[in-house]
Scaffold this motif. Structure first.
Motif, PDB file in Angstrom:
ATOM      1  N   ALA A  16     -14.000  -7.947  25.955  1.00 21.21           N
ATOM      2  CA  ALA A  16     -14.908  -7.382  26.955  1.00 21.21           C
ATOM      3  C   ALA A  16     -15.632  -6.150  26.436  1.00 21.21           C
ATOM      4  O   ALA A  16     -16.718  -5.817  26.914  1.00 21.21           O
ATOM      5  N   ASP A  17     -15.033  -5.460  25.463  1.00 20.05           N
ATOM      6  CA  ASP A  17     -15.561  -4.189  24.977  1.00 20.05           C
ATOM      7  C   ASP A  17     -15.302  -4.132  23.477  1.00 20.05           C
ATOM      8  O   ASP A  17     -14.149  -4.173  23.042  1.00 20.05           O
ATOM      9  N   PRO A  52     -17.221  -7.852  31.559  1.00 19.77           N
ATOM     10  CA  PRO A  52     -17.401  -7.604  30.135  1.00 19.77           C
ATOM     11  C   PRO A  52     -18.678  -6.802  29.919  1.00 19.77           C
ATOM     12  O   PRO A  52     -19.636  -6.950  30.679  1.00 19.77           O
ATOM     13  N   LYS A  53     -18.693  -5.977  28.901  1.00 20.52           N
ATOM     14  CA  LYS A  53     -19.904  -5.216  28.608  1.00 20.52           C
ATOM     15  C   LYS A  53     -20.979  -6.127  28.041  1.00 20.52           C
ATOM     16  O   LYS A  53     -20.701  -7.134  27.391  1.00 20.52           O
ATOM     17  N   GLY A  54     -22.242  -5.757  28.304  1.00 26.90           N
ATOM     18  CA  GLY A  54     -23.374  -6.504  27.788  1.00 26.90           C
ATOM     19  C   GLY A  54     -23.973  -5.797  26.587  1.00 26.90           C
ATOM     20  O   GLY A  54     -24.032  -4.560  26.541  1.00 26.90           O
ATOM     21  N   TYR A  55     -24.446  -6.581  25.603  1.00 23.56           N
ATOM     22  CA  TYR A  55     -24.935  -6.012  24.352  1.00 23.56           C
ATOM     23  C   TYR A  55     -26.321  -6.538  23.994  1.00 23.56           C
ATOM     24  O   TYR A  55     -26.743  -7.601  24.458  1.00 23.56           O
ATOM     25  N   SER A  57     -25.915  -2.997  20.490  1.00 19.96           N
ATOM     26  CA  SER A  57     -26.015  -1.844  21.372  1.00 19.96           C
ATOM     27  C   SER A  57     -25.417  -2.177  22.727  1.00 19.96           C
ATOM     28  O   SER A  57     -25.697  -3.246  23.284  1.00 19.96           O
ATOM     29  N   ASP A  58     -24.606  -1.288  23.254  1.00 21.31           N
ATOM     30  CA  ASP A  58     -24.031  -1.453  24.587  1.00 21.31           C
ATOM     31  C   ASP A  58     -25.098  -1.082  25.613  1.00 21.31           C
ATOM     32  O   ASP A  58     -25.508   0.076  25.710  1.00 21.31           O
ATOM     33  N   ILE A  59     -25.551  -2.053  26.381  1.00 16.43           N
ATOM     34  CA  ILE A  59     -26.592  -1.815  27.386  1.00 16.43           C
ATOM     35  C   ILE A  59     -26.121  -2.257  28.775  1.00 16.43           C
ATOM     36  O   ILE A  59     -26.925  -2.664  29.614  1.00 16.43           O
ATOM     37  N   THR A  60     -24.829  -2.159  29.005  1.00 15.47           N
ATOM     38  CA  THR A  60     -24.254  -2.632  30.264  1.00 15.47           C
ATOM     39  C   THR A  60     -24.869  -1.952  31.470  1.00 15.47           C
ATOM     40  O   THR A  60     -25.256  -2.605  32.443  1.00 15.47           O
TER      41      THR A  60
END
Length: 373
Positions: free
Chosen positions: A69-70, A232-235, A245-248
């Motif tokens: 997720a990260d 989950p984080k979005g990239y 790049s984390d753009i969550t």
């Protein structure tokens, strides 16, 4: 949806990426072919995380996860975690419009000017000659505001988005052809608000989310860049092999009626399944109109057809499934439901720079729908 590059430029920090190991099946009796294909999306295609929910004809759902997720903490992917569902929002917006058609408050073949007098005007653009049907079916010729290179990750009023589109020339005369444009659904959302006197978000919540019990679906409030529940984080990635790049966290108002909703795979299965049941969300007459399709082009797969905010996609095992799919910076979702009661949705946490990756996500949807009992 487009504009990912413009919206993600310079946001947050980049992270060196190595594919995470696949997660074990989310349920002990998970179907190996589905889990294996989900794992491959992570190990071979480079998606940080992949999630799926598959519903059989009896309404039983199995959830699957792969990846992490990260990328920093290596946290597990939450089972049926929330994601930004992008253009699946269009189907929700179209359902509300069609409910209002069924109530006699909107006419499908009435002009846009009937409800938004003098608002839709530009070079070759005239709301007196564009119908509500053309707006929902992407045959209006309205240019998409997401084509602007300077679209930024900030708060936008719906009228701001429409004004951006109206600076451009019409793509074609109304009804002349089919072409995907997010502006169509901004217009549809504005019509809903004018007719009901209520915010679009409130109408979607009342008429769909609460009506069929979508417990993990919501329209983010103005200025809210977060995702409420486990997710989950979005990239983002500029090119194959480039850092992620984390753009969550992002203000989603630039997508509004065309793509602002947050949901889960299982809620999307429930939504598309309910939609196909006559009378559950739409009367039979309006559902028939929604399912009347024309050939669609990019960004959809070959042989896909577009109805009124609803896509039909052929299945390798015969027949079609009905859904939409969505792209939002950091997330891609694909899936839908069949008339036989099967449903499947898959989400991944990267808009891939490699165009060959998404067809494999779509192939997983096909596999899931063709194998669901």
């Amino acid at each position: 949806m487009a504009a990912a590059a413009a919206l993600t430029a310079g946001i947050l920090t980049t992270t060196a990426f190595t594919p995470p190991p696949p997660s074990p099946p989310a349920q002990a009796q998970a179907s190996p072919p589905i889990q294996q294909r989900l794992n491959a999306l992570v190990t071979s295609d480079g998606f940080p995380a992949a999630l799926a929910a598959v519903q059989d004809r009896q309404g039983h759902t199995r959830n699957y996860t792969a990846g992490v997720a990260d990328l920093t903490t290596r946290a597990k992917v939450p089972v049926d975690g929330q994601v930004r569902i992008g253009s699946n929002t269009k189907t929700f917006t179209a359902v509300v419009v069609l409910q209002l058609v069924g109530e006699g408050k909107i006419g499908l073949d009435a002009t846009v000017d009937t409800y938004l007098p003098d608002l839709v005007r530009g070079d070759g653009i005239d709301g007196r000659h564009i119908t509500v049907r053309q707006v929902l079916q992407q045959t209006s010729g309205l240019p998409s505001y997401t084509n602007d290179d300077d679209l930024e990750p900030r708060y936008y009023e719906p009228r701001d988005l429409l004004d951006r589109a109206l600076k451009h020339k019409a793509d074609f005369a109304p009804g002349a052809k089919w072409e995907y444009s997010n502006t169509n659904y901004v217009v549809a959302g504005l019509i809903v608000q004018r007719v009901t006197g209520r915010p679009l978000a409130a109408e979607i919540d009342r008429r769909i989310i609460k009506k069929i019990g979508l417990r993990h679906t919501y329209f983010p409030a103005p200025g809210d860049p977060t995702i409420r529940e486990p997710h989950p984080k979005g990239y983002a990635q500029d090119a194959p092999g480039a850092p992620l790049s984390d753009i969550t966290d992002m203000d989603p108002s630039w997508a509004w009626a065309a793509g602002q909703l947050i949901s889960t795979n299982s809620d999307l299965n429930r939504f598309f399944s309910a939609l196909l049941e006559n009378g559950r969300l739409l009367p039979e007459a309006q559902l028939k109109q929604m399912r009347t399709t024309v050939p669609a082009g990019a960004p959809f797969a070959p042989n896909t057809r577009y109805g009124l905010g609803l896509l039909s996609t052929p299945l390798s095992c015969g027949g079609v499934y009905w859904g939409h799919g969505g792209s939002f910076p950091g997330y891609e979702t694909r899936g839908g439901a069949t008339d036989k009661g099967r449903a499947a949705n898959v989400a991944v946490t990267l808009q891939p720079a490699d165009p060959k990756a998404m067809p494999r996500v779509e192939a997983l949807v096909d596999k899931a729908l063709c194998s669901a009992g």
